[in-house]
Design an enzyme around this catalytic site. Structure first.
Site, PDB file in Angstrom:
ATOM      1  N   ASP A 106       0.870  -1.172   0.000  1.00  0.00           N
ATOM      2  CA  ASP A 106       0.000   0.000   0.000  1.00  0.00           C
ATOM      3  C   ASP A 106       0.911   1.228   0.000  1.00  0.00           C
ATOM      4  OD1 ASP A 106      -1.573   2.166   0.674  1.00  0.00           O
ATOM      5  OD2 ASP A 106      -2.830   1.033   2.073  1.00  0.00           O
ATOM      6  N   ASN A 133       2.754   5.647 -10.316  1.00  0.00           N
ATOM      7  CA  ASN A 133       1.479   5.690 -11.015  1.00  0.00           C
ATOM      8  C   ASN A 133       0.276   5.463 -10.099  1.00  0.00           C
ATOM      9  OD1 ASN A 133      -0.467   5.041 -13.421  1.00  0.00           O
ATOM     10  ND2 ASN A 133      -0.416   3.162 -12.183  1.00  0.00           N
ATOM     11  N   ILE A 136      -5.731   7.237  -6.550  1.00  0.00           N
ATOM     12  CA  ILE A 136      -7.179   7.066  -6.440  1.00  0.00           C
ATOM     13  C   ILE A 136      -7.846   8.394  -6.762  1.00  0.00           C
ATOM     14  CG2 ILE A 136      -7.203   5.147  -4.802  1.00  0.00           C
ATOM     15  CD1 ILE A 136      -7.500   7.142  -2.537  1.00  0.00           C
ATOM     16  N   SER A 185      -1.842  14.570 -13.391  1.00  0.00           N
ATOM     17  CA  SER A 185      -3.110  14.584 -14.117  1.00  0.00           C
ATOM     18  C   SER A 185      -3.344  15.969 -14.693  1.00  0.00           C
ATOM     19  CB  SER A 185      -4.259  14.252 -13.158  1.00  0.00           C
ATOM     20  OG  SER A 185      -5.497  14.519 -13.781  1.00  0.00           O
ATOM     21  N   TYR A 198      -8.572  16.004  -5.354  1.00  0.00           N
ATOM     22  CA  TYR A 198      -7.826  15.195  -6.316  1.00  0.00           C
ATOM     23  C   TYR A 198      -6.865  16.087  -7.115  1.00  0.00           C
ATOM     24  CZ  TYR A 198      -6.866  12.260 -10.405  1.00  0.00           C
ATOM     25  OH  TYR A 198      -6.236  11.556 -11.403  1.00  0.00           O
ATOM     26  N   SER A 201      -3.950  17.260  -5.068  1.00  0.00           N
ATOM     27  CA  SER A 201      -2.941  16.218  -4.825  1.00  0.00           C
ATOM     28  C   SER A 201      -2.060  16.044  -6.063  1.00  0.00           C
ATOM     29  CB  SER A 201      -3.611  14.885  -4.451  1.00  0.00           C
ATOM     30  OG  SER A 201      -4.187  14.254  -5.579  1.00  0.00           O
TER      31      SER A 201
HETATM   32  N1  LIG Z   1      -7.940   7.415 -15.848  1.00  0.00           N
HETATM   33  C1  LIG Z   1      -7.763   8.714 -16.049  1.00  0.00           C
HETATM   34  O1  LIG Z   1      -8.537   9.355 -16.739  1.00  0.00           O
HETATM   35  C2  LIG Z   1      -6.584   9.413 -15.446  1.00  0.00           C
HETATM   36  C3  LIG Z   1      -6.329  10.732 -15.825  1.00  0.00           C
HETATM   37  C4  LIG Z   1      -5.238  11.405 -15.289  1.00  0.00           C
HETATM   38  C5  LIG Z   1      -4.431  10.746 -14.373  1.00  0.00           C
HETATM   39  N2  LIG Z   1      -4.702   9.466 -14.006  1.00  0.00           N
HETATM   40  C6  LIG Z   1      -3.813   8.826 -13.032  1.00  0.00           C
HETATM   41  O2  LIG Z   1      -3.295   7.635 -13.561  1.00  0.00           O
HETATM   42  C7  LIG Z   1      -2.954   6.761 -12.482  1.00  0.00           C
HETATM   43  C8  LIG Z   1      -3.530   5.370 -12.773  1.00  0.00           C
HETATM   44  O3  LIG Z   1      -4.933   5.436 -12.750  1.00  0.00           O
HETATM   45  P1  LIG Z   1      -5.878   4.521 -13.649  1.00  0.00           P
HETATM   46  O4  LIG Z   1      -6.726   5.419 -14.449  1.00  0.00           O
HETATM   47  O5  LIG Z   1      -5.089   3.493 -14.344  1.00  0.00           O
HETATM   48  O6  LIG Z   1      -6.849   3.910 -12.519  1.00  0.00           O
HETATM   49  P2  LIG Z   1      -6.985   2.430 -11.931  1.00  0.00           P
HETATM   50  O7  LIG Z   1      -7.267   1.460 -13.008  1.00  0.00           O
HETATM   51  O8  LIG Z   1      -7.940   2.575 -10.816  1.00  0.00           O
HETATM   52  O9  LIG Z   1      -5.528   2.108 -11.365  1.00  0.00           O
HETATM   53  C9  LIG Z   1      -5.052   2.591 -10.151  1.00  0.00           C
HETATM   54  C10 LIG Z   1      -3.921   1.697  -9.694  1.00  0.00           C
HETATM   55  O10 LIG Z   1      -3.381   2.219  -8.488  1.00  0.00           O
HETATM   56  C11 LIG Z   1      -3.346   1.197  -7.528  1.00  0.00           C
HETATM   57  N3  LIG Z   1      -3.499   1.748  -6.192  1.00  0.00           N
HETATM   58  C12 LIG Z   1      -4.498   2.546  -5.719  1.00  0.00           C
HETATM   59  N4  LIG Z   1      -4.294   2.834  -4.428  1.00  0.00           N
HETATM   60  C13 LIG Z   1      -3.145   2.191  -4.066  1.00  0.00           C
HETATM   61  C14 LIG Z   1      -2.427   2.077  -2.840  1.00  0.00           C
HETATM   62  N5  LIG Z   1      -2.841   2.691  -1.729  1.00  0.00           N
HETATM   63  N6  LIG Z   1      -1.308   1.321  -2.830  1.00  0.00           N
HETATM   64  C15 LIG Z   1      -0.879   0.686  -3.936  1.00  0.00           C
HETATM   65  N7  LIG Z   1      -1.508   0.763  -5.116  1.00  0.00           N
HETATM   66  C16 LIG Z   1      -2.649   1.498  -5.180  1.00  0.00           C
HETATM   67  C17 LIG Z   1      -4.457   0.242  -7.897  1.00  0.00           C
HETATM   68  O11 LIG Z   1      -4.151  -1.067  -7.461  1.00  0.00           O
HETATM   69  P3  LIG Z   1      -4.776  -1.802  -6.172  1.00  0.00           P
HETATM   70  O12 LIG Z   1      -6.193  -1.329  -6.031  1.00  0.00           O
HETATM   71  O13 LIG Z   1      -4.637  -3.240  -6.501  1.00  0.00           O
HETATM   72  O14 LIG Z   1      -3.890  -1.381  -5.044  1.00  0.00           O
HETATM   73  C18 LIG Z   1      -4.386   0.284  -9.415  1.00  0.00           C
HETATM   74  O15 LIG Z   1      -3.408  -0.616  -9.884  1.00  0.00           O
HETATM   75  C19 LIG Z   1      -3.528   7.391 -11.218  1.00  0.00           C
HETATM   76  O16 LIG Z   1      -2.507   8.046 -10.519  1.00  0.00           O
HETATM   77  C20 LIG Z   1      -4.513   8.406 -11.759  1.00  0.00           C
HETATM   78  O17 LIG Z   1      -4.708   9.472 -10.868  1.00  0.00           O
HETATM   79  C21 LIG Z   1      -5.758   8.786 -14.524  1.00  0.00           C
END
Ligand SMILES: NC(=O)c1ccc[n+]([C@@H]2O[C@H](COP(=O)([O-])OP(=O)(O)OC[C@H]3O[C@@H](n4cnc5c(N)ncnc54)[C@H](OP(=O)(O)O)[C@@H]3O)[C@@H](O)[C@H]2O)c1
Ligand SMILES: *[C@@H]1O[C@H](CO)[C@@H](O)[C@H](O)[C@H]1NC(C)=O
Length: 310
Positions: A106, A133, A136, A185, A198, A201
């Site tokens: 975590d 990466n 949440i 982001s 969000y 952060s």
């Molecule tokens: N999707 C978008 O539109 C978007 C846009 C801009 C930026 N982002 C950024 O891109 C990154 C990836 O997001 P995503 O869109 O791929 O979402 P996602 O599918 O929900 O992936 C998030 C990942 O982070 C892990 N995670 C969350 N909390 C954690 C913790 N406390 N410890 C360890 N691992 C943790 C999750 O794994 P577990 O739950 O298994 O721990 C999962 O592998 C994030 O930082 C997000 O803010 C996303």
């Protein structure tokens, strides 16, 4: 004292302007030459190198793992859901990664972050790229948050989760002249209603890594990524209706991850992905009041949905 301050107020701006006018032309020429070089750019060969990715169990992080696997990198995959990690690890091996380990951790816990760096070093003996990466999301108006203390977890994961891992990895990254890739982001640059905590952060990450760039100098490269909307677990289903973004086009995680790894290998300082999102930053820079007004109008013309959702 008062006199000095007054004098500085009068003298400093014109002096600064003159300095700027002197620096700007050679700077722009160099920048332009760098741009030309960029097209034929050298790209780092990551075959055999060691890459640690947090949040590799789904979404963008999972696809980043596959991109590095295709390029022959060795991988340390970190997340909380071990079953999901196992699937990603076996897929990454099939795609060409010679060695993959997974570490359940975590990122919001400092002791977990120390452990995953230690385990990766114990297994591989080196670290070349750290991809911060894990993150949440949280969509709600601040005043509608049911329990304000709950929002700590967003900052603990998105901000501190990145700081801790970086802190423990720095000695190894310095040794390998490695790189840090940080997934911030577009929300960190372009503020929007319902994404205040969000966005904050993610903005904090940008500021943090811009400071670290100064502290590390050329020892460790830093690529700051600001993705727009990407189709992942984070932005699926409920999130899209809550955030009222059904009509905004989303990018696939594959395309986003490919752009990220290409950019990291080129050694870019910033990546805006998809690049059209950059236009929004321009609006904010040139006419922030107009943007604020439009966003507020959008919010107040449909307040109920966001409130209900929170
Ligand atoms: N999707 C978008 O539109 C978007 C846009 C801009 C930026 N982002 C950024 O891109 C990154 C990836 O997001 P995503 O869109 O791929 O979402 P996602 O599918 O929900 O992936 C998030 C990942 O982070 C892990 N995670 C969350 N909390 C954690 C913790 N406390 N410890 C360890 N691992 C943790 C999750 O794994 P577990 O739950 O298994 O721990 C999962 O592998 C994030 O930082 C997000 O803010 C996303
Ligand atoms: C609010 O959240 C915090 C942390 O998540 C928790 O410790 C606390 O008990 C919660 N308070 C209420 C009233 O639910």
């Amino acid at each position: 004292m008062d006199m000095t301050r007054k004098l500085m107020n009068i003298l400093l701006p014109p002096i600064a302007l003159i300095v700027l006018l002197l620096i700007l032309p050679p700077y722009l020429v160099l920048k332009f030459l760098g741009l030309i070089k960029g097209f034929t750019a050298y790209s780092e060969d990551v075959a055999g190198k060691v890459v640690l990715i947090t949040g590799a169990s789904s979404g963008i992080g999972e696809q980043i793992a596959y991109q590095y696997a295709r390029r022959g990198a060795r991988l340390a995959l970190v997340a909380r859901r071990e079953d999901r990690l196992r699937g990603v690890a076996s897929e990454a091996r099939k795609m060409g990664s010679p060695d993959v380990i997974m570490i359940r951790a975590d990122v919001s816990k400092v002791e977990d972050c120390k452990r995953f760096v230690d385990e990766a070093i114990r297994h591989f003996g080196q670290l070349d790229h750290l991809v911060n990466n894990a993150g949440i999301s949280c969509v709600c108006l601040l005043e509608e948050a049911p329990n304000i203390s709950d929002l700590n977890s967003v900052v603990d994961t998105n901000f501190w989760g990145s700081v801790y891992g970086t802190y423990f990895a720095v000695p190894y990254l310095r040794k390998s002249q490695g790189k840090i890739i940080v997934i911030s982001s577009a929300a960190g640059r372009f503020q929007s209603p319902g994404a205040s905590i969000y966005g904050a952060s993610k903005a904090a990450l940008i500021s943090l890594y811009e400071s670290l760039r100064i502290e590390f100098g050329s020892d460790i490269g830093i690529t700051i990524v600001t993705p727009g909307l990407v189709k992942s677990e984070m932005t699926s289903g409920e999130f899209r209706s809550k955030a009222k973004i059904e009509s905004i086009p989303v990018e696939s995680t594959e395309d986003c991850a490919k752009a990220i790894v290409d950019s990291a290998c080129r050694g870019d300082r910033y990546l805006v992905e998809p690049s059209w999102v950059g236009i929004l930053f321009l609006f904010k820079l040139l006419c922030p009041e107009v943007l604020e007004w439009c966003l507020h109008w959008l919010l107040s013309s449909a307040p109920r949905n966001l409130k209900k959702a929170a």
